[in-house]
Design an enzyme around this catalytic site. Structure first.
Site, PDB file in Angstrom:
ATOM      1  N   TYR A 136       0.813  -1.214   0.000  1.00  0.00           N
ATOM      2  CA  TYR A 136       0.000   0.000   0.000  1.00  0.00           C
ATOM      3  C   TYR A 136       0.850   1.269   0.000  1.00  0.00           C
ATOM      4  CZ  TYR A 136      -3.977  -3.030   1.287  1.00  0.00           C
ATOM      5  OH  TYR A 136      -4.944  -3.999   1.316  1.00  0.00           O
ATOM      6  N   LYS A 186       4.583 -14.897   1.236  1.00  0.00           N
ATOM      7  CA  LYS A 186       4.295 -15.761   0.082  1.00  0.00           C
ATOM      8  C   LYS A 186       5.602 -15.877  -0.690  1.00  0.00           C
ATOM      9  CE  LYS A 186       1.512 -18.201  -2.523  1.00  0.00           C
ATOM     10  NZ  LYS A 186       1.113 -19.562  -2.098  1.00  0.00           N
ATOM     11  N   ASP A 219      -1.782 -18.088   2.160  1.00  0.00           N
ATOM     12  CA  ASP A 219      -2.936 -18.939   1.890  1.00  0.00           C
ATOM     13  C   ASP A 219      -3.085 -20.022   2.956  1.00  0.00           C
ATOM     14  OD1 ASP A 219      -0.503 -19.811   0.859  1.00  0.00           O
ATOM     15  OD2 ASP A 219      -1.381 -20.851  -0.857  1.00  0.00           O
ATOM     16  N   ASP A 243      -4.148  -6.970   6.027  1.00  0.00           N
ATOM     17  CA  ASP A 243      -5.481  -6.443   5.760  1.00  0.00           C
ATOM     18  C   ASP A 243      -6.462  -7.585   5.518  1.00  0.00           C
ATOM     19  OD1 ASP A 243      -7.600  -4.779   5.168  1.00  0.00           O
ATOM     20  OD2 ASP A 243      -6.685  -3.866   3.405  1.00  0.00           O
ATOM     21  N   ASP A 247      -9.561  -9.383   8.261  1.00  0.00           N
ATOM     22  CA  ASP A 247     -10.982  -9.530   7.935  1.00  0.00           C
ATOM     23  C   ASP A 247     -11.458 -10.955   8.215  1.00  0.00           C
ATOM     24  OD1 ASP A 247     -11.328  -6.915   7.279  1.00  0.00           O
ATOM     25  OD2 ASP A 247     -12.058  -7.282   5.250  1.00  0.00           O
TER      26      ASP A 247
END
Length: 349
Positions: A136, A186, A219, A243, A247
């Site tokens: 970001y 990742k 993942d 982020d 959630d």
């Protein structure tokens, strides 16, 4: 008596409703614990943008440095101002301008709250998200606009200081909790930034031999948060991955109505910013349906950051007393309004 100056930014949508409900509870709490909360309301929002062509004044970040804390409701009304304008003009501008490099979000299921999982053991996860760079950062651009050769480039920026400080903060929190840290990357696919993150994790881990470290691909840990959340303690991730994972954390703790966050500078310079993360929810604004518990929980995080630990603990205990009694807004299966649920918490104090 210590007096704290708090910048109050209700923002957009239900932000004003949850702030109006939560702020009096914090003031009552302050009175009972012998400190003062002096709030100054700031109208920075999408409505402000439509009048001034900016989400906050040009010197907005400098104005905020005068405060001890920032209490924020919600940002964004996409029907009037594009999300990338409102987000970057206010929330991200404050995070980056005040170098609030750590975003901290607690995830646990409160007594009386029903979540979507059926686990034999309770879970208590603290997600620590890098907050000022990574995916970001805002670096990049577009060329050849509108043509078939148009190109968009979004560049992730990872600095050694940025990665190390968020990891170090995560290790410190793990040491204070159950001594387990999950580092999220990742690196099998992102061979530069995420391998870099893995390397720094191993370096920092040497200073925390008492903390058990596990490296996860994003993942895999997303699946683990759903299948075995009780196995996780502190989770540290980049801006984008954090982020997304938070959630998931909000979902398993009963929904966004419980999701609170703290944006802080680990060096302790300048004010932190504390907010619910449910967004502006324009579909329910003005109807008294918004759940104020995330905003109250964010208030508890603010009080703890200010050093008022007893008050923070009392507020969380009151919230859980209310949820255990089955009181709640419609999203919780209850019938209380935003104001009524906040008043129930105040009564429980």
């Amino acid at each position: 008596m210590t007096d704290y100056r708090i910048a109050l930014i209700p923002g957009d949508g239900i932000g004003g409703e949850v702030m109006d409900a939560a702020w009096p509870v914090l003031q009552t709490l302050a009175d009972r614990h012998g400190f003062g909360l002096d709030g100054e309301w700031l109208p920075w929002s999408c409505e402000y943008y439509l009048k001034h062509n900016e989400m906050m004044p040009a010197d907005g970040v400098e104005q905020l440095r005068r405060f001890d804390g920032i209490y924020l409701g919600a940002v964004g009304l996409p029907a009037t101002v594009p999300d990338h304008v409102s987000l970057r003009g206010l929330l991200l501008a404050i995070r980056q301008g005040l170098d609030l490099s750590v975003n901290e979000r607690p995830h646990r299921l409160l007594a009386g709250v029903t979540g979507p999982l059926r686990t034999a053991e309770p879970f208590d996860i603290l997600c620590v998200r890098e907050n000022t760079e990574g995916e970001y950062s805002g670096a990049g651009g577009r060329v050849h606009h509108g043509g078939d050769r148009e190109v968009a480039v979004e560049t992730s920026i990872f600095t050694r200081v940025g990665v190390e400080r968020v990891l170090r903060y995560g290790f410190e929190q793990a040491r204070l909790r159950r001594g387990k840290l999950a580092s999220v990357t990742k690196s099998n696919a992102q061979r530069h930034s995420m391998v870099f993150w893995d390397e720094i994790t191993r370096e920092v881990a040497k200073d925390f031999p008492d903390v058990e470290v596990t490296a996860y691909h994003v993942d895999a840990i997303a699946a683990r948060m759903i299948t075995h959340p009780q196995s996780l303690d502190v989770v540290v991730a980049s801006n984008l991955f954090g982020d997304i994972l938070t959630d998931i954390g909000a979902a398993i703790q009963g929904g966004l109505g419980f999701a609170a966050s703290a944006n802080i500078n680990p060096r302790g310079t300048g004010p932190g910013m504390f907010e619910p993360v449910h967004g502006s929810a324009p579909d329910i604004m003005g109807r008294g349906l918004a759940n104020p518990l995330a905003t109250l929980w964010a208030g508890a995080l603010m009080l703890r950051h200010l050093g008022e630990t007893a008050a923070a603990d009392a507020l969380l205990a009151a919230i859980e007393q209310v949820t255990a009694a089955g009181q709640g807004t419609p999203d919780m299966g209850g019938e209380l309004s935003t104001q009524a649920l906040a008043e129930a918490v105040r009564a429980a104090l």
